[in-house]
Write a protein that holds these residues in place. Structure first.
Motif, PDB file in Angstrom:
ATOM      1  N   GLU A  86      76.535  93.777  42.275  1.00 19.64           N
ATOM      2  CA  GLU A  86      77.096  94.609  41.566  1.00 19.64           C
ATOM      3  C   GLU A  86      77.001  94.275  40.151  1.00 19.64           C
ATOM      4  O   GLU A  86      77.097  93.146  39.630  1.00 19.64           O
ATOM      5  CB  GLU A  86      78.596  94.769  41.905  1.00 19.64           C
ATOM      6  N   VAL A  87      76.948  95.251  39.311  1.00 22.71           N
ATOM      7  CA  VAL A  87      76.670  94.872  37.888  1.00 22.71           C
ATOM      8  C   VAL A  87      78.142  95.090  37.066  1.00 22.71           C
ATOM      9  O   VAL A  87      78.868  96.080  37.196  1.00 22.71           O
ATOM     10  CB  VAL A  87      75.670  95.941  37.146  1.00 22.71           C
ATOM     11  N   LYS A  88      78.449  94.136  36.344  1.00 24.28           N
ATOM     12  CA  LYS A  88      79.579  94.144  35.446  1.00 24.28           C
ATOM     13  C   LYS A  88      79.368  94.151  34.093  1.00 24.28           C
ATOM     14  O   LYS A  88      78.436  93.341  33.615  1.00 24.28           O
ATOM     15  CB  LYS A  88      80.485  92.741  35.928  1.00 24.28           C
ATOM     16  N   TYR A  89      80.250  94.871  33.405  1.00 27.07           N
ATOM     17  CA  TYR A  89      79.946  95.007  32.035  1.00 27.07           C
ATOM     18  C   TYR A  89      81.206  95.156  31.083  1.00 27.07           C
ATOM     19  O   TYR A  89      82.411  95.083  31.750  1.00 27.07           O
ATOM     20  CB  TYR A  89      79.047  96.349  31.806  1.00 27.07           C
ATOM     21  N   GLU A  95      85.245 104.918  29.213  1.00 25.49           N
ATOM     22  CA  GLU A  95      85.149 106.172  29.712  1.00 25.49           C
ATOM     23  C   GLU A  95      83.860 106.998  29.059  1.00 25.49           C
ATOM     24  O   GLU A  95      83.598 107.942  29.509  1.00 25.49           O
ATOM     25  CB  GLU A  95      86.416 107.007  28.970  1.00 25.49           C
ATOM     26  N   ASN A  96      83.482 106.666  27.725  1.00 28.35           N
ATOM     27  CA  ASN A  96      82.557 107.240  27.347  1.00 28.35           C
ATOM     28  C   ASN A  96      81.018 106.096  27.262  1.00 28.35           C
ATOM     29  O   ASN A  96      80.411 106.383  26.574  1.00 28.35           O
ATOM     30  CB  ASN A  96      82.856 107.637  25.814  1.00 28.35           C
ATOM     31  N   THR A  97      81.076 105.221  28.308  1.00 29.66           N
ATOM     32  CA  THR A  97      80.260 104.301  28.387  1.00 29.66           C
ATOM     33  C   THR A  97      79.327 104.601  29.914  1.00 29.66           C
ATOM     34  O   THR A  97      79.923 104.669  30.847  1.00 29.66           O
ATOM     35  CB  THR A  97      80.657 102.917  28.525  1.00 29.66           C
ATOM     36  N   SER A  98      77.803 104.496  29.668  1.00 33.77           N
ATOM     37  CA  SER A  98      77.206 104.937  31.005  1.00 33.77           C
ATOM     38  C   SER A  98      76.246 103.835  31.168  1.00 33.77           C
ATOM     39  O   SER A  98      76.019 102.777  30.305  1.00 33.77           O
ATOM     40  CB  SER A  98      76.185 106.056  30.499  1.00 33.77           C
ATOM     41  N   VAL A  99      76.034 103.468  32.475  1.00 39.75           N
ATOM     42  CA  VAL A  99      75.073 102.216  32.660  1.00 39.75           C
ATOM     43  C   VAL A  99      74.206 102.890  33.705  1.00 39.75           C
ATOM     44  O   VAL A  99      74.194 103.641  34.662  1.00 39.75           O
ATOM     45  CB  VAL A  99      75.972 101.138  33.808  1.00 39.75           C
ATOM     46  N   ALA A 100      72.986 102.221  33.424  1.00 39.47           N
ATOM     47  CA  ALA A 100      71.660 102.698  34.222  1.00 39.47           C
ATOM     48  C   ALA A 100      70.968 101.257  34.623  1.00 39.47           C
ATOM     49  O   ALA A 100      70.871 100.479  33.793  1.00 39.47           O
ATOM     50  CB  ALA A 100      70.692 103.620  33.375  1.00 39.47           C
ATOM     51  N   VAL A 101      70.415 101.312  36.003  1.00 41.37           N
ATOM     52  CA  VAL A 101      69.742 100.286  36.553  1.00 41.37           C
ATOM     53  C   VAL A 101      68.562 100.805  36.782  1.00 41.37           C
ATOM     54  O   VAL A 101      68.191 101.722  37.521  1.00 41.37           O
ATOM     55  CB  VAL A 101      70.364  99.668  37.286  1.00 41.37           C
ATOM     56  N   ASP A 116      87.124 102.276  35.414  1.00 38.98           N
ATOM     57  CA  ASP A 116      88.283 101.541  35.404  1.00 38.98           C
ATOM     58  C   ASP A 116      88.020 100.158  35.444  1.00 38.98           C
ATOM     59  O   ASP A 116      88.557  99.154  34.845  1.00 38.98           O
ATOM     60  CB  ASP A 116      89.178 101.873  36.487  1.00 38.98           C
ATOM     61  N   SER A 117      87.121  99.876  36.526  1.00 35.69           N
ATOM     62  CA  SER A 117      86.770  98.148  36.740  1.00 35.69           C
ATOM     63  C   SER A 117      85.477  97.794  35.831  1.00 35.69           C
ATOM     64  O   SER A 117      85.580  96.415  35.956  1.00 35.69           O
ATOM     65  CB  SER A 117      86.577  97.965  38.259  1.00 35.69           C
ATOM     66  N   LYS A 118      84.710  98.724  35.280  1.00 29.14           N
ATOM     67  CA  LYS A 118      83.729  98.519  34.427  1.00 29.14           C
ATOM     68  C   LYS A 118      82.949  97.619  35.638  1.00 29.14           C
ATOM     69  O   LYS A 118      82.139  96.480  35.265  1.00 29.14           O
ATOM     70  CB  LYS A 118      84.041  97.314  33.239  1.00 29.14           C
ATOM     71  N   VAL A 119      82.413  98.354  36.637  1.00 29.84           N
ATOM     72  CA  VAL A 119      81.453  97.893  37.479  1.00 29.84           C
ATOM     73  C   VAL A 119      80.465  98.888  38.089  1.00 29.84           C
ATOM     74  O   VAL A 119      80.990 100.032  38.442  1.00 29.84           O
ATOM     75  CB  VAL A 119      82.221  97.138  38.645  1.00 29.84           C
ATOM     76  N   TRP A 120      79.065  98.673  38.225  1.00 32.47           N
ATOM     77  CA  TRP A 120      78.096  99.364  38.685  1.00 32.47           C
ATOM     78  C   TRP A 120      77.782  98.965  39.941  1.00 32.47           C
ATOM     79  O   TRP A 120      77.454  97.826  40.147  1.00 32.47           O
ATOM     80  CB  TRP A 120      76.889  99.694  37.813  1.00 32.47           C
ATOM     81  N   LYS A 131      62.185  92.683  39.726  1.00 28.27           N
ATOM     82  CA  LYS A 131      62.976  92.658  38.622  1.00 28.27           C
ATOM     83  C   LYS A 131      63.508  93.826  38.246  1.00 28.27           C
ATOM     84  O   LYS A 131      63.036  94.972  38.440  1.00 28.27           O
ATOM     85  CB  LYS A 131      61.982  92.114  37.582  1.00 28.27           C
ATOM     86  N   TYR A 132      64.964  93.907  37.799  1.00 29.83           N
ATOM     87  CA  TYR A 132      65.491  95.080  37.370  1.00 29.83           C
ATOM     88  C   TYR A 132      66.190  95.106  35.951  1.00 29.83           C
ATOM     89  O   TYR A 132      66.304  93.952  35.461  1.00 29.83           O
ATOM     90  CB  TYR A 132      66.689  95.371  38.173  1.00 29.83           C
ATOM     91  N   THR A 133      66.258  95.909  35.219  1.00 33.09           N
ATOM     92  CA  THR A 133      66.726  96.255  33.958  1.00 33.09           C
ATOM     93  C   THR A 133      67.991  96.900  33.976  1.00 33.09           C
ATOM     94  O   THR A 133      68.076  98.369  34.485  1.00 33.09           O
ATOM     95  CB  THR A 133      65.783  96.969  32.940  1.00 33.09           C
ATOM     96  N   VAL A 134      69.062  96.381  33.263  1.00 33.20           N
ATOM     97  CA  VAL A 134      70.425  97.179  33.352  1.00 33.20           C
ATOM     98  C   VAL A 134      70.557  97.732  31.585  1.00 33.20           C
ATOM     99  O   VAL A 134      70.058  96.766  30.703  1.00 33.20           O
ATOM    100  CB  VAL A 134      71.494  96.112  33.493  1.00 33.20           C
ATOM    101  N   THR A 135      70.946  98.830  31.546  1.00 32.27           N
ATOM    102  CA  THR A 135      71.061  99.395  29.991  1.00 32.27           C
ATOM    103  C   THR A 135      72.556 100.094  30.211  1.00 32.27           C
ATOM    104  O   THR A 135      72.766 100.834  30.978  1.00 32.27           O
ATOM    105  CB  THR A 135      70.233 100.546  29.825  1.00 32.27           C
TER     106      THR A 135
END
Length: 414
Positions: A86-89, A95-101, A116-120, A131-135
């Motif tokens: 899982e990706v943590k950030y 609320e206005n933050t997005s995550v893409a992998v 709420d937990s800041k986890v994707w 290999k993966y990229t997290v944005t």
């Protein structure tokens, strides 16, 4: 019983399905045709309401301070990352933050974002050796924003794997007392069982409360608080592909099962009256005389379920008891314990049924009633016997409903 749990950074919490939305901040005017610009313009005119000469150039306001967003885990350029990661950030404005992998080809991986937990979390395990990229984008809102990227590479495909299987198959119809049974090809250490449970979800329609309970290190069952509601649909979703399961082993694959609960068919047997009462969908449809186990071989009192059926079989106990054992043809046999207790037709005891116990622990019924029951029961139909000299031993059959729900929940590691 006190269980020591090892906390691991990849531990999964409950998933909140939140659709990421992007909010754009907008400037609001004051309705003043001659605004005063910070750091520019004629200050005296602004203060006194006079007009400027028009020769003073207005300078733009400084850019708003952006919030800090960062990928906490996996660490930047990490390798040998588990596929079920899982990706943590971090973000000052989650609320206005997005995550893409995305993978090496730029394809976005499907997943869910818990703001709420800041986890994707990915919908399924990532590919091995990839290999993966997290944005992470903190879109400008109320003066906050920011963006960052990070990469990681998943581990190679493991050689030590644990297979996960379901006793029930897709489309199978079972009785209201049937537990969901998941088995593992290797024992799951106690400190990993809570993580396993978090990765196994049961969705019943209509909704019903229930819980997992560990029967052994290789077997876990799920039962609702009370018997399943008749005609329910039950979907089991096991997501253990790539999940660490202890001692260097990983889950081999995910598993899903669609099960159907049939009509409610419940049998209750009283040793006092020597009668079986049969209810279908809450209504009594038959009362059947029975003969239970004699005192030397008593029937078990407790709640059991039909586990298997055989229209014709032979009971042979001579291998375990050469002296007093017997070999007898049996019709309409329905197993309810592992120790050998059945509901079955017993034409030799029809004169005793309803009056005296003469069996070796089974529930004897007449040939006609044996056929009647056999044509109507299905696997998972419950039978409760009361008033005998012996209590049902937990685990002697699918005895999940033989204990209270509060006692059952203690078998869970959550």
């Amino acid at each position: 019983m006190s269980i020591s749990r090892v906390r691991r950074p990849w531990r999964f919490a409950a998933v909140a399905l939140i659709a990421g939305t992007v909010l754009l901040s907008s400037g609001c005017g004051h309705g003043d045709k001659s605004p005063s610009w910070q750091g520019g313009g004629d200050s005296s005119a602004a203060a006194g309401g006079g007009t400027g000469s028009g020769n003073d150039a207005a300078s733009p306001s400084p850019s708003p301070t952006l919030s800090t967003v960062a990928v906490v885990s996996p660490a930047a350029d990490a390798t040998n990352v588990v596929a079920a990661i899982e990706v943590k950030y971090t973000s000052e404005d989650p609320e206005n933050t997005s995550v893409a992998v995305t993978d090496a080809g730029g394809n976005e991986v499907k997943g869910t974002l818990d703001k709420d937990s800041k986890v994707w979390r990915p919908d399924k395990a990532l590919a091995y050796g990839t290999k993966y990229t997290v944005t992470v984008n903190g879109t400008a809102s109320e003066g906050k924003g920011g963006s960052t990227t990070s990469t990681f590479t998943t581990m190679a495909k493991p050689s030590k794997i644990i297979r996960v299987t379901s006793f029930l198959g897709d489309g199978q119809v079972v009785g209201v007392g049937m537990p969901l049974i998941i088995k593992f090809s290797r024992a799951i250490p106690a400190s990993y069982r809570d993580d396993v449970e978090r990765r196994m979800t049961v969705t019943a329609t209509p909704s019903q409360e229930g819980s997992w309970g560990w029967i052994s290190p290789t077997e876990v069952h799920y039962r609702p608080k009370v018997f399943w509601k008749a005609n329910s649909k039950v979907f089991t979703d096991v997501r253990l592909a790539g999940v660490p399961l202890g001692n260097g082993y990983y889950g081999k694959s995910d598993l899903t099962v669609d099960t159907k609960i049939g009509r409610s068919f419940v049998m209750t047997v009283s040793n006092k009256t020597k009668q079986m009462t049969v209810k279908q969908d809450g209504k009594v449809i038959k009362t059947i005389p029975v003969s239970l186990g004699k005192k030397s071989t008593p029937s078990s009192s407790g709640t059991m379920v039909v586990m298997e059926k055989a229209r014709h079989t032979v009971f042979d106990t001579t291998d375990t008891d050469p002296v007093n054992g017997y070999k007898t043809p049996i019709d309409f046999a329905q197993r309810i314990t592992w120790s050998g207790q059945f509901i079955h037709a017993a034409p030799w005891s029809e004169g005793k049924q309803g009056h005296v116990n003469v069996s070796h622990g089974c529930v004897n019924v007449s040939e006609a009633m044996g056929a009647w029951l056999f044509s109507r029961t299905m696997m998972g139909d419950p039978i409760t016997v009361s008033g005998t000299e012996e209590k049902l031993k937990q685990g002697n059959g699918w005895t999940d409903f033989n204990v209270s729900y509060s006692a059952w929940k203690k078998l869970s590691y959550l």
